[in-house]
Design an enzyme around this catalytic site. Sequence first.
Site, short mmCIF file in Angstrom:
data_model
loop_
_atom_site.label_atom_id
_atom_site.label_comp_id
_atom_site.label_asym_id
_atom_site.label_seq_id
_atom_site.Cartn_x
_atom_site.Cartn_y
_atom_site.Cartn_z
N HIS A 1 0.79 -1.23 0.00
CA HIS A 1 0.00 0.00 0.00
C HIS A 1 0.82 1.28 0.00
CE1 HIS A 1 -4.19 -1.31 0.44
NE2 HIS A 1 -3.70 -2.35 1.09
N LYS B 1 -8.42 14.30 3.87
CA LYS B 1 -7.63 13.06 3.94
C LYS B 1 -6.69 13.21 5.14
CE LYS B 1 -6.39 13.87 -0.38
NZ LYS B 1 -6.70 12.70 -1.08
N ARG B 2 -5.92 12.15 5.44
CA ARG B 2 -4.96 12.30 6.54
C ARG B 2 -4.01 13.46 6.23
NH1 ARG B 2 -4.76 8.47 10.92
NH2 ARG B 2 -3.03 9.74 11.57
N LYS C 1 0.80 14.55 1.00
CA LYS C 1 -0.53 14.88 0.45
C LYS C 1 -0.66 16.38 0.15
CE LYS C 1 -2.76 10.88 2.65
NZ LYS C 1 -3.32 10.11 1.53
N THR D 1 -8.48 6.58 -2.57
CA THR D 1 -9.87 6.15 -2.86
C THR D 1 -10.83 7.31 -2.66
OG1 THR D 1 -9.98 5.29 -0.61
CG2 THR D 1 -9.57 3.69 -2.35
N LYS E 1 -14.38 8.48 -4.73
CA LYS E 1 -15.67 8.84 -4.10
C LYS E 1 -16.16 10.18 -4.63
CE LYS E 1 -14.10 6.20 -0.21
NZ LYS E 1 -13.16 6.21 0.90
#
Length: 848
Positions: A376, A567-568, A573, A675, A679
């Site tokens: 992952h 998101k985290r 990110k 993911t 969505k």
Amino acid sequence: MAAPLTDQEKRKQISIRGIVGVENVAELKKGFNRHLHFTLVKDRNVATPRDYYFALAHTVRDHLVGRWIRTQQFYYETDPKRVYYLSLEFYMGRTLQNTMINLGLQNACDEAIYQLGLDMEDLEEMEEDAGLGNGGLGRLAACFLDSMATLGLAAYGYGIRYEYGIFNQKIKNGWQVEEADDWLRHGNPWEKARPEYMLPVHFYGRVEESKEGAKWVDTQVVLAMPYDTPIPGYMNNTVNTMRLWSARAPNDFNLMDFNVGDYIQAVLDRNLAENISRVLYPNDNFFEGKELRLKQEYFVVAATLQDIIRRFKNSKKGFSGPVSFDSFPEKVAIQLNDTHPAMAIPELMRVFVDIEKLDWDTAWAITKRTFAYTNHTVLPEALERWPIGLLETLLPRHLQIIYRINQGHLDEISALFPEDMDRMRRMSLIEEDGGKRVNMAHLCIVGSHAVNGVAEIHSNIIKTDVFRDFSELEPEKFQNKTNGITPRRWLLLCNPGLAELIAEAIGEEYVKDLSQLQKLNELVDDDTFIRDVSKVKQDNKEKFSQYLEKEYMVEINPSSMFDVHVKRIHEYKRQLLNCLHIVTMYNRIRKNPKAHFVPRTVIIGGKAAPGYHMAKMIIKLITAVGEVVNKDPVVGSKLKVIYLENYRVSLAEKVIPATDLSEQISTAGTEASGTGNMKFMLNGALTIGTMDGANVEMAEEAGEENMFIFGMRVEDVAEMDAQGYDAMTYYQKIPELKQAIDQINSGFFCPKQPELFKDVTNMLFNHDRFKVFADYEDYIKCQEKVNELYQNLREWTKMVIKNIAASGKFSSDRTITDYATEVWGVEPTDLKIPPPNEPPLYVKQLTT
């Protein structure tokens, strides 16, 4: 009484949310009142909203139980190959509404609750999220369970029943503060404890060698108590099981203390054993080599493998004489969700060799055919490497087994590359640099028959870079399985308006076959459909605006663009890049207040790992910028910044349907898949993003021209790494970037503590691994294109429809079908198990 439904409403309601029959409603009301009375021992005079939620949950659960038992009987009778999904995280969120949808009960329940004078949304809000995961990895596992049941696979999820899930995040004075998530405080109506299946798990001790082989002795025992949760498939009466283990001390725990009279202390010490399942480690994409974490990882695999072997031995096809494990891989497939359950490989070898007395080579061949491994992440700090010393103390026999596996593995490599010592060092399971450690990813690759990444670009990086030596040796072992999301939760549940609109347009089959959304391409120019899609989005925005105003006391402009980044919180990110864009927009408004400006509400949310200083500073910076922007009268309703507190599954279900623009802006080559991006796409948001993770495949499906793609590609990043990244050149060259950084640096956003963000700017200049400045200019230009399109509602909505039509590939049903056929050797089925009020299938088969 509710007004009677029109024919069109009836058609809509039958199509997606189940039939409202008078008998159904009467039966549900009766069940509700019975549970309120007998289960909760309350009447309507003293019942609280939580009692009403529990009464409804038990009523819905009654409809699951018969199907659950029937499904397990069916598996016993037909003895299919079983799939075991091992994960340290299952981020399930709430269960009530999802269960009603999958059983086709939602409308009947809505009507029953309405007739009882209660509000369904209020009851749903009473349910605690089952937050047994950090983010993407745990939520993926939850989507996979839904798809495995919907595809009729005999599948089980195995994990830990953490007493405390992912922490609740409070934002106080702009800082993240963690609070314990006591999600079980009021009980959990969806689980069933199974003390009769309690199993022992061993730790510590030593290994004795004897004529019969190795024996692991003088161990400390902890008991694993299973709690089962039903996992219903969509409208097929299949109900699979998620089994989560809870740690219990045995009754004779610390008996020595009894003998010296310290009975009280001996009982108190039981907590030490039970701490194993106390709390979820709140780290996402970061390896923390703590003994308790290793205990958790071994605890779940040791209990699970005993369970798997018990089920294998007890299968109906039975065995005459001694058990043969030759057929084990034909009956059992085990998927390792990342390296966290990697100890399953040496544990299965231990069971086969030490307990079942198989010879090593036979045991190893069976083990490799049984396991498959999903990787992952490619971030080096996330890859698990356990110190030899810790393994030696905690699991001495397993360390021996790992050494032996490694010896066999290195023998094979040296036979193929006799002179290549460097290759042997790179491929060894044991790393010598900086203290001896076991590389768990290498263990998973060597011990599995299939290894996969979770998006095409990620799987290629694994093959050509991270695990290149292994893929050169066994190229056929490496695969790609692009992640997916369940359309039941991420469309039907969270966005019923859009789900029903699509069902009216193309029929309801898309719920189980998301590729049918392609039919929406025929409606891209249909004015009525464009108007309806736009209206659904606006309705969702109005509803979410009300929620934000209530929670954050900030006036929201519901016709502004909802620009969302949830998101985290992690440097890769790049929430910082988004923050720089906010500052740039703010400066532009201030510079020219009368100029035309496309209004935006920027919503950022996510949790930072409690020990991750930079992530916490990023949250503080965003909230500080938001404070200044939101209070500036010059800005007015043109720009608002909201930091969404305590982002979790149930909050995602509110924000995603209301989003116009989805931010997926990681540095190319760092996000394995994502993911959240899927969505948003399914729910009619357009994506601004880099060519990273699954964004690449989203662009392939929808056309790059239907997304806002910017920034460096993987090869550009590699080139920059080779040449060296110099942040200062961008700072000096781009005036708006310089202005924004100077403001952050000088204390403009925190006048009382002007030095507060020095750590952030220092990182951006001197050791920014994720190259925020390098993509800034392109990102700002891309955001200008977003503004331009947003002003043309018709063209924007056409692009939205194209994105929804292209999102079929990103169903977890497709992902699981790929795993089933290409990794696990099982076939999905659309067989519908008869409901509990009809004879079971195998009786039918006997009589036909």
